[in-house]
Design a protein around this motif. Structure first.
Motif, mmCIF file in Angstrom:
data_model
loop_
_atom_site.group_PDB
_atom_site.id
_atom_site.type_symbol
_atom_site.label_atom_id
_atom_site.label_comp_id
_atom_site.label_asym_id
_atom_site.label_seq_id
_atom_site.Cartn_x
_atom_site.Cartn_y
_atom_site.Cartn_z
ATOM 1 N N TYR A 31 -35.510 4.333 -41.089
ATOM 2 C CA TYR A 31 -35.512 5.128 -39.864
ATOM 3 C C TYR A 31 -34.984 4.360 -38.657
ATOM 4 O O TYR A 31 -34.844 4.928 -37.580
ATOM 5 C CB TYR A 31 -36.931 5.643 -39.577
ATOM 6 N N TYR A 32 -34.702 3.096 -38.854
ATOM 7 C CA TYR A 32 -34.232 2.252 -37.748
ATOM 8 C C TYR A 32 -32.730 2.416 -37.570
ATOM 9 O O TYR A 32 -31.964 2.332 -38.525
ATOM 10 C CB TYR A 32 -34.570 0.787 -38.024
ATOM 11 N N VAL A 33 -32.332 2.648 -36.346
ATOM 12 C CA VAL A 33 -30.911 2.708 -36.006
ATOM 13 C C VAL A 33 -30.620 1.483 -35.148
ATOM 14 O O VAL A 33 -31.090 1.392 -34.008
ATOM 15 C CB VAL A 33 -30.567 3.996 -35.236
#
Length: 78
Positions: A31-33
């Motif tokens: 979920y990390y951008v």
């Protein structure tokens, strides 16, 4: 297992290490951008970000056994 806190100089070379730590920390999180490194470095650079005309900031990194384990930036908006 002591932690050493070091101030990060607001220069490109040091700020890149600061930004890269955050990217590495969350590398496995789907979920990390990750940010654009240049954008984050510019945000923290007094010579580039016009907010520094009226703000002050200090960035710090925490190290354990020579490896980075944390980071923080304090900003004062005068």
């Amino acid at each position: 297992m002591s932690v050493e806190i070091r101030e990060i100089a607001p220069v490109k070379r040091e700020l890149k290490k600061y930004v890269q730590f955050g990217i590495d920390l969350y590398a496995g999180n789907p979920y990390y951008v990750p940010p654009l490194v240049t954008d984050d470095v510019n945000t923290l650079s007094p010579g580039v970000n016009p907010a520094f005309d009226f703000c002050e900031a200090k960035s710090f990194m925490a190290y354990r056994d020579g490896k980075p384990v944390g980071r923080i930036t304090g900003i004062i908006n005068n």
